[in-house]
Enzyme design. Structure first.
Site, PDB file in Angstrom:
ATOM      1  N   HIS A  72       0.904  -0.866   0.366  1.00  0.00           N
ATOM      2  CA  HIS A  72      -0.762   0.396   0.080  1.00  0.00           C
ATOM      3  C   HIS A  72       0.486   1.255  -0.124  1.00  0.00           C
ATOM      4  CE1 HIS A  72      -4.253  -1.277   1.936  1.00  0.00           C
ATOM      5  NE2 HIS A  72      -3.583  -2.168   0.392  1.00  0.00           N
ATOM      6  N   LYS A 293       1.040   0.034  15.369  1.00  0.00           N
ATOM      7  CA  LYS A 293       2.443   0.193  15.329  1.00  0.00           C
ATOM      8  C   LYS A 293       2.560  -0.934  16.263  1.00  0.00           C
ATOM      9  CE  LYS A 293       3.607   3.851  13.379  1.00  0.00           C
ATOM     10  NZ  LYS A 293       4.035   2.764  12.060  1.00  0.00           N
TER      11      LYS A 293
END
Ligand code: APR
Ligand code: PHB
Length: 386
Positions: A72, A293
Site C-alpha cells: 500500500h 504500530k
C-alpha cells in the site's frame, strides 16, 4: 533441560526472536501457555512497516508474505465526510505491506526448527536477578524445569514475565481511553484499495483489509460495549453512517466471520531489563491500534534483542544487552506518541466538548493543507528508523 535462552510466549515476538536466534546458532526454547491452534485463531492487526517486512526476510519467512501481501502506497484520512489521501510514496518514498498478523505467526511457526512447548501451565520465572535463571512449568501433570542464561519475556500484556518483576523495580505509564473498537471480519472485497481512517461526530471508523477478498472494519464504541448488542446489520448501518456517502454506498457487506471489542490503551513499562530477564513486545508496551504500530514495535524490539543476544553469546560482549532497554525505549515512545496522536485526532472524546472538536477539525485542516504535516504522518506511519 538447559538452553541459552528461554523465551516465554509464542506470539509474533517470541516466534520471531526464536527464529532469529535459531538462525544464529543460539539454543532457545519457547514456552507457550496456549495451543498452537489457539494462537493462530487470534485475529489482530495487519499492516507491516518495511522494517518488519525486512525482518521476515531475514528470518527466511517472507516468501508467502511477498506472494500474498498487498503493498500500500498511501491511506485515506476522512473528517465528517471530507476525504484526503496521504501519499506515502510521494511524501517519504516508502510504503507498507498489508499482511495479517495471523499469517506472520503462521509463517514463523511453520519455519521454526527448534522446540516450542505449547500448553505449558503455570509458567514461573526464577532467579533472573542472578546468573542462573530458570523457568518452571507444568505439562501433562508433571513439573518441568528449564535452566538458561537469559529469559526473554515475550508473553504479551497479560503475561507472567512483567508481573514477575518486583513492583518497586518497575515504572509504568498508562492511559486507558474511554472507548474501544468493535471489529468485524467479512469475506467481501475491501471497499477501497487503501485503508480509510475516518473521524465522524458519531465516532471513529476504519476500513481495513486482509486480502482482495477479505475485509476488516472497525467502529469506535464505548469501552464497556458488549459484542452481543451488535447484530451484523446494526454494525453495517453504524459504519455506513460514519463514512463519506460515496464510500458507504460502494461498501459490500456480508456475514461477519469474527466480531470482537478491543479496549484502547497506551502503556509502557520501564526499564525492559531486570538482571537476566528482558521484556519485548506487548509484554513491555501497548499502543492503541490507530496507526498500526503494535506488531511493528514488537518486531523492532525483538530485532534489537536478537542482535544484542548474538553479540553476547558469540562475542562475549555485554554492551548491546546493556544498551537494549534505553535503545528500544526511544523508538517505543515515538510510536506511543504517534499512536496517541492518531487516536486523539480521529476519535470522539465526550469530555473535550465542542472546543475539542474544533481543535480536531483544525488539526485535520492543517494536515490536509500542509505537506510538512503530511510528511510527518507518513514517516511515522511507514515506520521511523530502528
Ligand atoms: N506463559 C506462557 N505464555 C504466555 C503466558 C504465560 N503466563 N501469558 C501469555 N502467554 C502467551 C500468549 O498466549 C501469547 O501467545 O504469550 C503470547 C504473547 O503474544 P502476543 O500477545 O501476540 O504479544 P507479542 O508476541 O508481543 O505480539 C505483539 O500482538 O497484541 C498484538 O498489537 C500487538 O500486534 C502486536 C503483537
Ligand atoms: C487492521 O487491519 O486490523 C488494522 C489496520 C490498521 C490499523 C489497525 C488495525 O491502524
Amino acid at each position: 533441560m538447559r538452553v541459552q535462552v528461554a523465551i516465554i510466549g509464542a506470539g509474533p515476538s517470541g516466534l520471531m526472536l526464536g527464529r532469529l536466534l535459531e538462525l544464529a546458532g543460539i539454543d532457545a526454547v519457547i514456552v507457550e501457555r496456549k495451543s498452537a491452534d489457539y494462537v493462530l485463531g487470534r485475529i489482530r492487526a495487519g499492516v507491516l512497516e518495511q522494517g518488519s517486512v525486512d525482518l521476515m526476510d531475514r528470518a527466511l519467512a517472507g516468501a508467502r508474505m511477498h506472494a500474498e501481501g498487498l503493498v500500500h502506497h498511501g491511506i485515506e484520512m476522512g473528517f465528517d465526510g471530507d476525504r484526503h489521501r496521504i501519499d506515502f510514496s510521494a511524501l517519504v518514498g516508502s510504503q507498507v505491506m498489508v499482511y495479517g498478523q495471523t499469517e506472520v505467526t503462521r509463517d514463523l511457526m511453520a519455519i521454526r526448527q527448534s522446540r516450542t512447548i505449547y500448553e505449558a501451565e503455570d509458567v514461573e520465572l526464577h532467579d533472573f536477578d542472578g546468573q542462573q535463571p530458570w523457568v518452571s512449568y507444568r505439562k501433562d501433570g508433571a513439573t518441568h524445569r528449564i535452566d538458561c542464561a537469559v529469559i526473554a519475556g515475550c508473553d504479551g500484556f497479560h503475561g507472567v514475565s512483567r508481573r514477575s518483576v518486583p513492583e518497586r523495580s518497575l515504572t509504568t505509564f498508562e492511559r486507558v481511553y474511554p472507548f474501544g473498537w468493535l471489529g468485524v471480519l467479512t469475506d467481501r472485497p475491501p471497499v477501497a484499495d487503501e485503508l480509510i481512517y475516518a473521524h465522524h461526530e458519531r465516532g471513529f471508523a476504519l476500513c481495513s483489509q486482509r486480502s482482495r477478498t477479505r475485509s476488516r472494519y472497525y467502529i469506535q464504541v464505548p469501552a464497556d460495549e458488549q459484542v452481543g448488542a451488535w447484530s451484523d446489520d446494526r454494525f453495517w448501518d453504524e459504519l455506513r453512517a460514519r463514512l463519506a456517502p460515496e464510500t458507504a454506498e460502494a461498501m459490500q457487506t456480508g456475514p461477519s466471520i469474527e466480531k470482537s471489542v478491543a479496549q484502547l490503551r497506551s502503556f509502557v513499562a520501564e526499564p525492559l531489563r531486570f538482571g537476566q530477564l528482558f521484556l519485548a513486545g506487548d509484554a513491555a508496551h501497548i499502543v492503541p491500534p490507530t496507526g498500526a504500530k503494535g506488531l511493528n514495535l514488537a518486531m523492532s524490539d525483538v530485532a534489537a534483542l536478537a542482535d544484542a543476544l548474538i553479540e553476547h553469546f558469540s562475542e562475549g560482549s555485554p554492551a548491546a544487552l546493556d544498551a537494549y532497554s534505553n535503545h528500544v525505549l526511544s523508538r517505543i515512545w515515538k510510536a506511543e506518541r504517534f499512536s496517541w496522536w492518531m487516536t486523539s485526532l480521529l476519535h470522539t472524546f465526550p469530555e473535550t466538548g465542542p472546543f475539542g472538536r474544533r481543535i480536531q477539525r483544525a488539526e485535520f485542516d492543517y494536515l490536509t493543507g500542509s505537506r510538512a504535516a503530511q510528511q510527518s504522518l507518513a514517516e511515522n506511519y511507514v515506520g521511523l528508523p530502528a
